[in-house]
Enzyme design. Structure first.
Site, short mmCIF file in Angstrom:
data_model
loop_
_atom_site.label_atom_id
_atom_site.label_comp_id
_atom_site.label_asym_id
_atom_site.label_seq_id
_atom_site.Cartn_x
_atom_site.Cartn_y
_atom_site.Cartn_z
N ARG A 55 -8.24 1.67 -5.90
CA ARG A 55 -8.97 2.64 -5.08
C ARG A 55 -8.38 4.01 -5.35
NH1 ARG A 55 -7.25 -0.71 0.19
NH2 ARG A 55 -8.08 -2.70 -0.52
N ASP A 57 -8.06 7.98 -4.59
CA ASP A 57 -8.23 8.85 -3.42
C ASP A 57 -9.31 9.90 -3.63
OD1 ASP A 57 -6.28 7.81 -1.76
OD2 ASP A 57 -4.70 9.06 -2.63
N TYR A 115 -1.86 6.00 -15.52
CA TYR A 115 -2.34 7.25 -14.93
C TYR A 115 -1.79 8.44 -15.71
CZ TYR A 115 -3.98 5.16 -10.48
OH TYR A 115 -4.66 4.46 -9.52
N ARG A 202 1.16 10.71 -7.22
CA ARG A 202 1.15 12.09 -6.72
C ARG A 202 2.48 12.45 -6.06
NH1 ARG A 202 -4.18 12.18 -3.30
NH2 ARG A 202 -3.27 14.15 -2.60
#
Lengths: 249, 249
Positions: A55, A57, A115, A202
């Site tokens: 999922r 953000d 990522y 993040r």
């Protein structure tokens, strides 16, 4: 009925994240899952929910999100891809479709996720870059950040960098590769791990930027990894720099 | 009252071009000029209209548009830049401000303008690239396009590639440099000229893409430059690949 695996690319700017919202009050919010399910419904899909690898953000992008769904489809997978892309909005596109085993699960079967987080250092706003990268100023000491990233590979308790999707379950994750690279006049942080905690990339980026600013030593990152009961770090990097590039099976 | 020159960057996606619309019916449309003038009005600007080096079309981007305006400002130009950027929306930013002579005119004083047009060849839509580049498929023969571009430098009548901003005036323009470069897995067409006709770059790109597809020979471009009364070419490339990079004085 067959199961299909699809690779998705999307610009996260116009979405309230990936996942369709369950709460009634949020039901009108535009999510990636929702537009995909609406496109599938046009093709006769009657499932309750598609499956997804992760999922993302609100505001986070993907060039390699993976989903799966069951569908009756009489034509080759390439026609399914074309049909989906024809009805999806401009900010989502299906990059590839293939038929998979009926028990394939994009989240549970994933071996690793990759990522990338992009940032650039510049004093003035840049409208042509800030949709896909975080603007940071003053400049950063890349060497310090590269040194910090060397502490990441391996199995660590990342409790300081995120909470587990399921309350109370393990916060240990196995990082396979992590590092900062120059990319044009910007920087790219790439990280490959078996799985990630909520906002983990993040928070790792935000923390390393604090190190790059000289406010913390590179070793401060190692200290947080040793301490399984550390409080969550502050300085979460904003979503627009983040991209889910690849899910590996 | 002093005259200031400012360099602007903007993402053209959300604008109906640069120029504030005169027609009443279009008065509500969002243009770059309009948001700049509104930001200036917050700083006490009472002029009728800012001056600009060039009018970019709807959807065309800029990283180096140049404007000028007269303002009473008691602080250094850097403070003016910061004040403007604080009130401008996220898709426009002032990259630099300096005081110039009171008779400086960003359009008439410009010696040359540089544009870049980006495209990439890929069969499937790509939401993370198509905001700033044109997706073309099937693939193109870069060598043919590079050969076509060699005909561009020099003084030519570009009547086949655009109309003059003022009806009836000359369609001769002087191209100082033009060429195709690979950029990542995409292509970039760069062109430097004293001035441009309406949609000239997008028509030159569209025409060269037709050459890259093999539908016309590179010499077809030379033929159009010889023929001052040629009809306008079709195949205008879409706006999102175009960027006004620099205006030289």
């Amino acid at each position: 009925l067959a199961r299909y695996k699809a690779i998705l690319a999307y610009d996260g700017t116009g979405f309230y994240g990936f996942q369709r919202q369950a709460k009634k009050v949020l039901h009108s919010q535009r999510t990636v899952q929702r537009v995909i399910e609406e496109a599938l419904q046009c093709l006769g899909w009657q499932g309750r929910s598609i499956l997804a690898a992760g999922r993302t953000d609100t505001g986070v992008h993907a060039s390699g999100q993976v989903i799966a769904f069951d569908l009756e489809w009489a034509h080759p997978p390439e026609r399914l891809q074309a049909a989906l892309n024809a009805s999806l909005p401009a900010d989502v596109a299906v990059q590839a479709v293939q038929e998979v085993a009926l028990d394939f699960h994009p989240r549970f079967d994933a071996k690793a996720r990759r990522y990338c987080y992009r940032l650039f250092c510049q004093p003035v706003r840049d409208p042509l870059r800030e949709r896909y990268a975080w603007r940071v100023w003053p400049g950063l000491d890349l060497q310090r950040m590269q040194e910090a990233a060397t502490y990441l590979p391996g199995s660590h308790d990342f409790a300081a960098f995120g909470s587990s999707p399921r309350a109370g379950s393990s916060t240990v994750r196995n990082v396979l590769r992590a590092g900062w690279q120059e990319e044009g006049d910007g920087l790219c942080f790439e990280i490959l791990a078996n799985a990630f905690l909520f906002r983990m990339v993040r928070r790792l980026v935000g923390f390393q930027v604090t190190i790059g600013r000289g406010e913390l030593t590179p070793e401060a990152l190692a200290d947080r990894l040793e301490d399984g009961r550390a409080a969550l770090v502050k300085n979460t990097a904003p979503p627009q720099g983040l991209n889910l590039v690849e899910v590996m099976y």
